[in-house]
Motif scaffolding. Sequence first.
Motif, PDB file in Angstrom:
ATOM      1  N   SER A 259       0.854  -1.184   0.000  1.00  0.00           N
ATOM      2  CA  SER A 259       0.000   0.000   0.000  1.00  0.00           C
ATOM      3  C   SER A 259       0.891   1.236   0.000  1.00  0.00           C
ATOM      4  O   SER A 259       2.056   1.178   0.400  1.00  0.00           O
ATOM      5  CB  SER A 259      -0.909   0.015   1.231  1.00  0.00           C
ATOM      6  OG  SER A 259      -0.176   0.423   2.384  1.00  0.00           O
ATOM      7  N   GLY A 260       0.361   2.342  -0.435  1.00  0.00           N
ATOM      8  CA  GLY A 260       1.117   3.587  -0.424  1.00  0.00           C
ATOM      9  C   GLY A 260       1.581   3.975   0.965  1.00  0.00           C
ATOM     10  O   GLY A 260       2.689   4.460   1.160  1.00  0.00           O
ATOM     11  N   LEU A 261       0.749   3.724   1.964  1.00  0.00           N
ATOM     12  CA  LEU A 261       1.123   4.057   3.344  1.00  0.00           C
ATOM     13  C   LEU A 261       2.258   3.166   3.838  1.00  0.00           C
ATOM     14  O   LEU A 261       3.196   3.637   4.478  1.00  0.00           O
ATOM     15  CB  LEU A 261      -0.092   3.937   4.269  1.00  0.00           C
ATOM     16  CG  LEU A 261      -1.221   4.938   4.005  1.00  0.00           C
ATOM     17  CD1 LEU A 261      -2.418   4.643   4.900  1.00  0.00           C
ATOM     18  CD2 LEU A 261      -0.733   6.367   4.197  1.00  0.00           C
ATOM     19  N   ALA A 262       2.193   1.872   3.511  1.00  0.00           N
ATOM     20  CA  ALA A 262       3.262   0.956   3.930  1.00  0.00           C
ATOM     21  C   ALA A 262       4.555   1.284   3.201  1.00  0.00           C
ATOM     22  O   ALA A 262       5.634   1.262   3.797  1.00  0.00           O
ATOM     23  CB  ALA A 262       2.854  -0.494   3.654  1.00  0.00           C
TER      24      ALA A 262
ATOM     25  N   ARG B  30      10.202   3.797   3.798  1.00  0.00           N
ATOM     26  CA  ARG B  30      11.256   4.748   3.439  1.00  0.00           C
ATOM     27  C   ARG B  30      11.692   5.568   4.635  1.00  0.00           C
ATOM     28  O   ARG B  30      12.761   6.141   4.635  1.00  0.00           O
ATOM     29  CB  ARG B  30      10.792   5.680   2.314  1.00  0.00           C
ATOM     30  CG  ARG B  30      10.696   4.968   0.973  1.00  0.00           C
ATOM     31  CD  ARG B  30      10.454   5.944  -0.131  1.00  0.00           C
ATOM     32  NE  ARG B  30       9.025   6.234  -0.191  1.00  0.00           N
ATOM     33  CZ  ARG B  30       8.506   7.347  -0.688  1.00  0.00           C
ATOM     34  NH1 ARG B  30       9.264   8.287  -1.166  1.00  0.00           N
ATOM     35  NH2 ARG B  30       7.195   7.521  -0.710  1.00  0.00           N
ATOM     36  N   SER B  31      10.870   5.657   5.670  1.00  0.00           N
ATOM     37  CA  SER B  31      11.188   6.450   6.859  1.00  0.00           C
ATOM     38  C   SER B  31      12.109   5.716   7.815  1.00  0.00           C
ATOM     39  O   SER B  31      12.699   6.302   8.681  1.00  0.00           O
ATOM     40  CB  SER B  31       9.905   6.816   7.603  1.00  0.00           C
ATOM     41  OG  SER B  31       9.051   7.558   6.764  1.00  0.00           O
ATOM     42  N   GLU B  32      12.201   4.397   7.635  1.00  0.00           N
ATOM     43  CA  GLU B  32      12.989   3.587   8.568  1.00  0.00           C
ATOM     44  C   GLU B  32      14.467   3.769   8.363  1.00  0.00           C
ATOM     45  O   GLU B  32      15.000   4.041   7.387  1.00  0.00           O
ATOM     46  CB  GLU B  32      12.616   2.112   8.397  1.00  0.00           C
ATOM     47  CG  GLU B  32      11.162   1.865   8.746  1.00  0.00           C
ATOM     48  CD  GLU B  32      10.716   0.458   8.383  1.00  0.00           C
ATOM     49  OE1 GLU B  32      11.484  -0.305   7.786  1.00  0.00           O
ATOM     50  OE2 GLU B  32       9.590   0.142   8.718  1.00  0.00           O
TER      51      GLU B  32
END
Length: 103
Positions: A93-96, A101-103
């Motif tokens: 999903s776009g949210l996942a 990428r934030s990790e």
Amino acid sequence: MTLEELEQIVAARASAAPEDSWTAKLLSKGPEKVAEKFGEEAIEALIEAVKGDAQGLTSEAADVLFHLLVMLHSRGVSVADVMTELAARQSRSGLAEKASRSE
């Protein structure tokens, strides 16, 4: 016109003499200048979007797409590379995807 066709146009113009082609002239200034030009075009598109000017946005979006492909060319990244990356993201999903990428 497809992005692949536009990529071919960029490549053809890139191989021209800088005095004969805007694209070749821009590329001769280096990838950093190409990126700067892309940024300028993106800001102009944002301005038109905020103003609600559909025709202005259409025109600026064309500039953004063209200069994105010039920037990709300047760094040896193909449209196929970008499409492969987008295809890989379709399994999430776009949210996942954004969270990863934030990790």
